[in-house]
Design a protein around this motif. Structure first.
Motif, PDB file in Angstrom:
ATOM      1  N   ALA A  40       7.057  -9.466   2.479  1.00 32.89           N
ATOM      2  CA  ALA A  40       7.773  -8.216   2.798  1.00 32.89           C
ATOM      3  C   ALA A  40       9.251  -8.299   2.451  1.00 32.89           C
ATOM      4  CB  ALA A  40       7.588  -7.851   4.268  1.00 32.89           C
ATOM      5  N   ALA A  41       9.564  -9.069   1.415  1.00 31.05           N
ATOM      6  CA  ALA A  41      10.952  -9.232   0.961  1.00 31.05           C
ATOM      7  C   ALA A  41      11.877  -9.702   2.084  1.00 31.05           C
ATOM      8  CB  ALA A  41      11.478  -7.943   0.348  1.00 31.05           C
ATOM      9  N   GLY A  42      11.302 -10.345   3.104  1.00 32.74           N
ATOM     10  CA  GLY A  42      12.106 -10.890   4.186  1.00 32.74           C
ATOM     11  C   GLY A  42      12.529  -9.904   5.247  1.00 32.74           C
ATOM     12  N   ASP A  43      12.013  -8.679   5.193  1.00 30.53           N
ATOM     13  CA  ASP A  43      12.377  -7.687   6.206  1.00 30.53           C
ATOM     14  C   ASP A  43      11.849  -8.137   7.569  1.00 30.53           C
ATOM     15  OD1 ASP A  43      13.163  -5.159   7.369  1.00 30.53           O
ATOM     16  OD2 ASP A  43      11.062  -4.595   7.279  1.00 30.53           O
ATOM     17  N   GLU A 387      -6.080  -5.760 -11.677  1.00 33.26           N
ATOM     18  CA  GLU A 387      -5.824  -6.938 -10.842  1.00 33.26           C
ATOM     19  C   GLU A 387      -4.691  -6.676  -9.852  1.00 33.26           C
ATOM     20  OE1 GLU A 387      -7.808  -9.494 -10.591  1.00 33.26           O
ATOM     21  OE2 GLU A 387      -9.032  -8.447 -12.077  1.00 33.26           O
ATOM     22  N   GLY A 388      -3.763  -5.785 -10.208  1.00 37.06           N
ATOM     23  CA  GLY A 388      -2.739  -5.396  -9.245  1.00 37.06           C
ATOM     24  C   GLY A 388      -3.359  -4.739  -8.024  1.00 37.06           C
ATOM     25  N   PHE A 389      -4.357  -3.895  -8.249  1.00 40.46           N
ATOM     26  CA  PHE A 389      -5.079  -3.306  -7.117  1.00 40.46           C
ATOM     27  C   PHE A 389      -5.867  -4.365  -6.355  1.00 40.46           C
ATOM     28  CE2 PHE A 389      -4.249   0.948  -8.718  1.00 40.46           C
ATOM     29  CZ  PHE A 389      -4.268   1.715  -7.564  1.00 40.46           C
ATOM     30  N   VAL A 419      -0.101  -4.486   0.842  1.00 42.90           N
ATOM     31  CA  VAL A 419       0.902  -3.734   0.092  1.00 42.90           C
ATOM     32  C   VAL A 419       2.305  -4.154   0.514  1.00 42.90           C
ATOM     33  CG1 VAL A 419       1.881  -1.441  -0.295  1.00 42.90           C
ATOM     34  CG2 VAL A 419      -0.600  -1.754  -0.319  1.00 42.90           C
ATOM     35  N   VAL A 420       2.559  -4.177   1.826  1.00 41.06           N
ATOM     36  CA  VAL A 420       3.900  -4.497   2.322  1.00 41.06           C
ATOM     37  C   VAL A 420       4.205  -5.977   2.153  1.00 41.06           C
ATOM     38  CG1 VAL A 420       5.396  -4.473   4.352  1.00 41.06           C
ATOM     39  CG2 VAL A 420       3.828  -2.567   3.930  1.00 41.06           C
ATOM     40  N   GLU A 421       3.247  -6.835   2.417  1.00 33.21           N
ATOM     41  CA  GLU A 421       3.475  -8.270   2.276  1.00 33.21           C
ATOM     42  C   GLU A 421       3.872  -8.640   0.855  1.00 33.21           C
ATOM     43  OE1 GLU A 421       1.021 -12.504   2.561  1.00 33.21           O
ATOM     44  OE2 GLU A 421       0.017 -10.618   3.031  1.00 33.21           O
ATOM     45  N   LEU A 422       3.152  -8.098  -0.134  1.00 30.32           N
ATOM     46  CA  LEU A 422       3.376  -8.469  -1.528  1.00 30.32           C
ATOM     47  C   LEU A 422       4.388  -7.572  -2.225  1.00 30.32           C
ATOM     48  CD1 LEU A 422      -0.339  -9.115  -2.553  1.00 30.32           C
ATOM     49  CD2 LEU A 422       1.388 -10.818  -1.909  1.00 30.32           C
ATOM     50  N   ALA A 449       3.338   4.268  -6.493  1.00 35.49           N
ATOM     51  CA  ALA A 449       3.548   4.775  -5.145  1.00 35.49           C
ATOM     52  C   ALA A 449       4.772   4.128  -4.509  1.00 35.49           C
ATOM     53  CB  ALA A 449       2.315   4.504  -4.289  1.00 35.49           C
ATOM     54  N   PRO A 450       5.586   4.880  -3.772  1.00 39.82           N
ATOM     55  CA  PRO A 450       6.777   4.329  -3.127  1.00 39.82           C
ATOM     56  C   PRO A 450       6.399   3.457  -1.930  1.00 39.82           C
ATOM     57  CG  PRO A 450       6.547   6.652  -2.603  1.00 39.82           C
ATOM     58  CD  PRO A 450       5.463   6.341  -3.580  1.00 39.82           C
ATOM     59  N   LEU A 451       7.133   2.369  -1.745  1.00 37.91           N
ATOM     60  CA  LEU A 451       6.811   1.397  -0.701  1.00 37.91           C
ATOM     61  C   LEU A 451       7.140   1.913   0.703  1.00 37.91           C
ATOM     62  CD1 LEU A 451       5.854  -1.492  -0.041  1.00 37.91           C
ATOM     63  CD2 LEU A 451       8.230  -2.255  -0.405  1.00 37.91           C
ATOM     64  N   ALA A 452       8.139   2.785   0.822  1.00 37.03           N
ATOM     65  CA  ALA A 452       8.662   3.141   2.140  1.00 37.03           C
ATOM     66  C   ALA A 452       7.599   3.690   3.083  1.00 37.03           C
ATOM     67  CB  ALA A 452       9.797   4.156   1.985  1.00 37.03           C
ATOM     68  N   CYS A 453       6.701   4.550   2.583  1.00 31.71           N
ATOM     69  CA  CYS A 453       5.710   5.144   3.480  1.00 31.71           C
ATOM     70  C   CYS A 453       4.671   4.113   3.920  1.00 31.71           C
ATOM     71  CB  CYS A 453       5.052   6.356   2.834  1.00 31.71           C
ATOM     72  SG  CYS A 453       4.296   6.061   1.227  1.00 31.71           S
ATOM     73  N   PHE A 454       4.405   3.114   3.099  1.00 34.29           N
ATOM     74  CA  PHE A 454       3.481   2.055   3.492  1.00 34.29           C
ATOM     75  C   PHE A 454       4.100   1.176   4.589  1.00 34.29           C
ATOM     76  CE2 PHE A 454       2.093   3.363  -0.674  1.00 34.29           C
ATOM     77  CZ  PHE A 454       0.715   3.321  -0.597  1.00 34.29           C
ATOM     78  N   THR A 455       5.384   0.891   4.437  1.00 39.78           N
ATOM     79  CA  THR A 455       6.074   0.110   5.466  1.00 39.78           C
ATOM     80  C   THR A 455       6.088   0.858   6.795  1.00 39.78           C
ATOM     81  OG1 THR A 455       7.462  -0.912   3.763  1.00 39.78           O
ATOM     82  CG2 THR A 455       8.219  -1.057   6.046  1.00 39.78           C
ATOM     83  N   GLU A 456       6.359   2.151   6.739  1.00 38.81           N
ATOM     84  CA  GLU A 456       6.356   2.962   7.958  1.00 38.81           C
ATOM     85  C   GLU A 456       4.974   2.952   8.607  1.00 38.81           C
ATOM     86  OE1 GLU A 456       6.269   7.630   8.458  1.00 38.81           O
ATOM     87  OE2 GLU A 456       8.308   6.975   7.981  1.00 38.81           O
ATOM     88  N   ALA A 457       3.924   3.069   7.808  1.00 40.52           N
ATOM     89  CA  ALA A 457       2.560   3.061   8.326  1.00 40.52           C
ATOM     90  C   ALA A 457       2.231   1.698   8.948  1.00 40.52           C
ATOM     91  CB  ALA A 457       1.568   3.388   7.229  1.00 40.52           C
ATOM     92  N   LEU A 458       2.672   0.629   8.319  1.00 42.41           N
ATOM     93  CA  LEU A 458       2.443  -0.709   8.851  1.00 42.41           C
ATOM     94  C   LEU A 458       3.085  -0.886  10.225  1.00 42.41           C
ATOM     95  CD1 LEU A 458       1.581  -3.799   7.940  1.00 42.41           C
ATOM     96  CD2 LEU A 458       4.058  -4.045   7.831  1.00 42.41           C
TER      97      LEU A 458
END
Length: 466
Positions: A40-43, A387-389, A419-422, A449-458
């Motif tokens: 998660a880029a260290g967040d 493979e990204g998926f 998604v958020v971890e990687l 797809a933008p990462l922000a909404c996935f982080t919020e969902a997590l």
């Protein structure tokens, strides 16, 4: 000192740049690439949420059940009906549109134009100018198609008199809908509001809907994903390219097409012959019927809705009715028609990303030469997209296999944790509309797809699990 004897065989563990692992692998030597990136880029908040969710009881079990439902359900196209007669909670002076819901003035130009065309086609306004006035003062209700078990592609605005495809997933007791694909050219789903675009909506009501309905009355239900699986094995991704599946379906229905009444046979044949994307809406409705079943599973980290309206991009997780929203992304990795470029491009739009959540679209890119052209130009580039998926999915499809990748199943079930971890988000293959001139489609490409909404969902899921 005895001489140093080098081993005849070696196996390599590479920590760092993947290019070193690639070089070793190309020489036929086993190599294991270690992902050295910080989760998660260290967040700190995201890392805490990931720690909680990977340790939580029940999440993996819920995810396995979601993947099972996505993989084993058998959606059947059972008929065509007027939207207001079958779509839950829909009727009166109202339109359903792609993506999360917004007021008329906040929608992008292509979707506003599509709404204007729909209002005229419904008979609520004499012309586009009057339609715009009705929409601006809120005299026509607007809502997300997803709120009504319905999905529509690109800039579609669905009116109550329009015919819809009815797809039933009998295993899960769910039913989903989509409008009939409008075809290429001067059409509302491409952001056109001309006389020809309005005439296309009327053609769907007068000719296409009744024709498809009559065909299904004669043939009985259609196993949608059996056709989709054949299409994928023939080079479709079932999102950007649906030519093989459309051609297979046309062949299947050929006797019934020939038996249509004189007033419908030729117009319907002309429409179908010029519409290589006809199967797109069929596949979308099938995917939505599976997602409706999957989203009944509580406590899962699998994404069951992913949709965009050209202004906002939203996702939902299984068992959670709430949207997680951010700005719609631009469409990158694009090829444009002559005379157009990125400066002309509207942002990503449509409900068709439901396909990426069901093993089609981006997950099937590795088998599609047509999609490879947008991903670098080689089948190896397309394989990397698949493979990204795979890196962010919880399972593998047993029905969609890719001959170009040793018949591997397509990745299935986007897991918000991965998604958020990687930091890897889904890539959606899609068309590109003009941002403001009303000229329709100007190219095609891949939207990340933008990462922000996935982080919020997590974070929201971690709070619920906690």
């Amino acid at each position: 000192m005895p001489p140093v004897v080098l081993p005849a065989e070696v196996a390599v563990v590479n920590v760092g740049l993947p290019m070193f692992a690639d070089a070793v692998r190309e020489q036929g030597t086993p190599v294991e690439q270690v992902d050295w990136r910080i989760p998660a880029a260290g967040d700190p908040a995201a890392v805490r949420a990931l720690t909680r969710l990977y340790a939580a009881d029940g999440v993996d079990g819920a995810n396995a059940e979601v993947v099972r439902r996505l993989d084993t359900g058998q959606p059947q196209l059972v008929g065509v009906a007027t939207a207001e007669d079958v779509v839950p909670g829909f009727g009166g002076r109202a339109l359903l549109h792609s993506g999360p819901s917004l007021p008329f003035g906040e929608h992008c130009d292509p979707l506003r134009r599509s709404m204007q065309a729909a209002v005229v086609a419904e008979g609520w306004a004499a012309d586009v100018a009057q339609a715009r006035e009705l929409l601006e003062r809120g005299a026509v209700a607007l809502d997300a198609a997803n709120h009504h078990d319905t999905v529509v592609p690109m800039a579609t605005a669905l009116g109550p008199s329009q015919p819809v495809l009815v797809v039933e997933n009998r295993d899960g007791g769910t039913r989903a809908f989509s409008g009939i694909n409008q075809g290429p050219g001067e059409v509302p789903w491409f952001g056109r509001d001309t006389d020809a675009a309005i005439a296309r909506l009327r053609l769907l009501v007068d000719v296409v809907g009744p024709a498809v309905g009559a065909i299904l009355e004669d043939t009985g239900p259609l196993d949608v994903l059996a056709v989709a699986a054949q299409g994928i094995s023939m080079g479709d991704d079932l999102h950007m390219r649906t030519q093989a599946a459309t051609n297979l379906l046309t062949r299947t229905w050929l006797p019934q097409i020939a038996a249509l009444p004189d007033g419908r046979r030729r117009p319907f044949a002309d429409y179908l012959a010029g519409n290589h994307l006809f199967f797109l809406n069929v596949a979308m409705a099938a995917a939505k019927s599976l997602q409706l079943w999957a989203e009944q599973v509580p406590g899962s980290s699998i994404v069951t809705t992913m949709s965009r309206n050209g202004t906002t991009f939203g996702i939902k997780l299984a068992g959670d009715p709430g949207w997680h929203l951010t700005e719609a992304p631009p469409v990158g990795e694009a090829l444009y028609y002559s005379g157009y470029g990125p400066e002309d491009s509207a942002r990503d739009i449509g409900d068709s990303a439901v396909l990426e959540l069901t093993g089609m679209g981006g997950p099937a890119a590795g088998g599609s030469a047509a999609v490879a052209a947008f991903l670098g130009g080689t089948m190896a580039d397309a394989a990397r997209a698949t493979e990204g998926f795979r890196a962010i999915c919880a399972g593998t499809s047993s029905r969609f296999t890719l001959p170009a990748m040793e018949f591997a199943g397509t990745p299935l079930g986007v897991d918000v944790r991965r998604v958020v971890e990687l930091g890897i988000t889904p890539k959606v293959t899609t068309g590109i509309l003009h941002a403001g001139a009303g000229t329709g489609q100007v190219g095609a490409g891949v939207a990340e797809a933008p990462l922000a909404c996935f982080t919020e969902a997590l974070l929201a899921l971690a709070d619920r699990v906690g």
